[in-house]
Design an enzyme around this catalytic site. Structure first.
Site, PDB file in Angstrom:
ATOM      1  CG  LEU A 123      -1.916  -1.128   1.333  1.00 19.14           C
ATOM      2  CD1 LEU A 123      -2.754  -0.984   2.594  1.00 19.14           C
ATOM      3  CD2 LEU A 123      -2.796  -1.174   0.105  1.00 19.14           C
ATOM      4  N   GLY A 124       1.994   1.238   0.626  1.00 14.12           N
ATOM      5  CA  GLY A 124       2.815   2.436   0.689  1.00 14.12           C
ATOM      6  C   GLY A 124       4.102   2.183   1.446  1.00 14.12           C
ATOM      7  CD  GLU A 125       9.566   1.202   0.709  1.00 17.32           C
ATOM      8  OE1 GLU A 125      10.632   0.776   1.157  1.00 17.32           O
ATOM      9  OE2 GLU A 125       9.169   0.987  -0.453  1.00 17.32           O
ATOM     10  N   GLY A 126       7.362   4.314   3.684  1.00 18.44           N
ATOM     11  CA  GLY A 126       7.904   5.526   4.279  1.00 18.44           C
ATOM     12  C   GLY A 126       9.345   5.329   4.696  1.00 18.44           C
ATOM     13  CE1 TYR A 128      13.701   5.964  11.185  1.00 21.79           C
ATOM     14  CE2 TYR A 128      11.888   7.522  11.002  1.00 21.79           C
ATOM     15  CZ  TYR A 128      13.204   7.256  11.298  1.00 21.79           C
ATOM     16  OH  TYR A 128      14.037   8.262  11.686  1.00 21.79           O
ATOM     17  CB  ALA A 129       6.825   1.639   8.542  1.00 19.15           C
ATOM     18  CB  THR A 130       6.969  -1.300   3.806  1.00 12.42           C
ATOM     19  OG1 THR A 130       8.258  -0.741   3.529  1.00 12.42           O
ATOM     20  CG2 THR A 130       6.239  -1.579   2.509  1.00 12.42           C
ATOM     21  CG  ASP A 238       0.338  13.963  12.920  1.00 13.78           C
ATOM     22  OD1 ASP A 238       0.197  15.102  12.424  1.00 13.78           O
ATOM     23  OD2 ASP A 238       0.869  13.026  12.312  1.00 13.78           O
TER      24      ASP A 238
END
Length: 446
Positions: A123-126, A128-130, A238
């Site tokens: 779905l997505g990747e940042g 620190y995390a996927t 946030d």
């Protein structure tokens, strides 16, 4: 080689285990409880496989009994033969169950294990995390698998530790559910309930023209989840449309607690590098690090305006630009509107022009139905989430919504449902089917 990094790594790992994370190679459960018994039970507990009958206390146990005792979902699929094993090993129902047995039971069912979940689409990747779309073999339901990479010298990111430690204790219909935690040497996987759409995506799909009735339902759910957090002294820090998830039925759930903090009493000093710029209150923009629940309530006011108008209230590009946009609407603060502001060195540095306040209704006529004081300079003047829930604006939803149990959805109240949004692109009428056409998007979990 670097003692400081090594110490940081060890401290992070300590936090992980305190937060209740499971390591695949360690006999620990995802409940985060200690090995001590949860009551006065003196039974010595081993694995559920190696068990003995207990002094004729054995009785026929059903799947429902196990679900209730282990706090499992009703649609859980227990392993073959597990019912008999649990019946033999479990102490009588009039005695408490040891925490070690509970953890061992959860592990044998499949919790805390990667093989329990089938990985589907990415779905997505940042940084620190996927995040992956997945399916649970235990319930056959869709889940969101948030894989957080663990650096050898750094350990788990502090945001992941916060998210786990807070979410495991927040059980509410308007807060995203953390189903499971899996810890391996290279990865920390958080298993969430799966919701494909966030509020930003929802607004995009209806052309940013929402039904005022739907705005009211979403706002009530946002305040309801937030009031629950604030009663437990948890600040989200946030809030923004991308962190508010929407289910097919229209249930709104607070997500992404990576910046959330448990508020201490008396108030501690926090970071002012929190809250996405467009939803950050002016006191924090000006460097304040002493804040409480009103930091979230400013964001609620901004999100409410955005749902009503279809556009963000203060879309600044920098801190200074953000403050200019705020002051153009609310007026440049004075000692009367914001006591002590003229002595703020940060405020004096910007040398703002003298803006005159404008009523919000001038910018959003549909905003007139409710007098929201959340967008107030002084945090003391912002309404609390608890008080906002009792505002006359929500009277049309009926009295029953005020007495719902924490885990009950607002849609369990007869007559409450979403209406068709005027700008809805889909031909499907949610008023009759309560179904939305979802599409995959970048992950809303980071």
């Amino acid at each position: 080689k670097n003692p400081f990094k090594r110490l940081k790594f060890l401290i992070a790992d300590c936090f992980i285990y305190c937060a209740g994370i499971v390591h695949e190679n360690v006999k620990m459960g995802s409940d985060g409880e200690s090995d001590q018994a949860s009551g006065t039970s003196s039974d010595e507990v081993h694995s559920p496989v190696r068990v003995r009958m207990r002094n004729n206390h054995h009785r026929r146990i059903s799947n429902e009994d196990i679900n209730k005792r282990l706090s499992l979902p009703a649609d859980i699929r227990l392993p073959e033969g597990y019912l008999e094993k649990f019946a033999m090993n479990s102490p009588p129902f009039d005695k408490p169950m040891s925490r070690r047995l509970r953890r061992a039971s959860l592990s044998e069912i499949g919790f805390g294990k990667l093989e329990t979940y089938i990985k589907l689409d990415k779905l997505g990747e940042g940084t620190y995390a996927t995040v992956f779309k997945g399916r649970s073999k235990l319930t056959d339901n869709l889940v969101a698998l948030k894989e957080i990479r663990l650096e050898h010298e750094e350990g788990a990111p502090c945001t992941a530790i916060r998210e786990v430690s807070l979410l495991k204790d927040l059980k509410h219909a308007n807060i995203v559910t953390l189903h499971d935690i899996i810890h391996t040497d290279k990865c920390l996987t958080l298993v969430f309930e799966y919701l494909e759409k966030d509020l930003k995506q929802y607004m995009d799909d209806c052309g940013n023209i929402m039904s005022v009735h739907n705005v009211k339902i979403f706002l009530y759910q946002l305040l309801r989840g937030l009031a629950y957090c604030h009663r437990r002294k948890v600040l989200h820090r946030d809030l923004k449309p991308q962190n508010l998830l929407i289910s097919e039925k229209g249930e709104l759930k607070l997500a992404d607690f990576g910046l959330a903090r448990a508020k201490s009493v008396p108030t501690k000093t926090y970071s002012n590098e929190v809250v996405t710029l467009w939803y950050r209150p002016p006191d924090v923009l000006l460097g304040s690090t002493e804040y409480s629940t009103p930091i979230d309530m400013w964001g609620v006011g901004c999100i409410f305006y955005e749902m009503i108008t279809g556009r963000p209230l203060f879309p600044g590009s920098t801190v200074e630009d953000e403050l200019h946009l705020i002051f153009r609407v609310l007026g440049t603060p004075t000692e009367k509107t914001w006591p002590g502001i003229t002595t703020s060195e940060e405020f004096k540095t910007y040398n703002f022009p003298l803006y005159r306040a404008e009523p919000l209704v001038n910018h959003a006529p549909r905003y007139a139905e409710i007098d929201v004081s959340n967008t107030s300079f002084s945090s003391k003047n912002r309404v609390s989430a608890e008080d906002a829930l009792r505002h006359s604006y929500f009277r049309s939803l009926g009295e029953q919504v005020q007495t719902l149990p924490d885990t009950a959805s607002i849609f369990s109240v007869k007559g409450i449902q979403l209406q068709k949004d005027p700008g809805k692109r889909s031909s499907v009428h949610p008023e009759s089917s309560n179904h939305f056409c979802f599409r995959v998007q970048q992950s809303h979990f980071f």
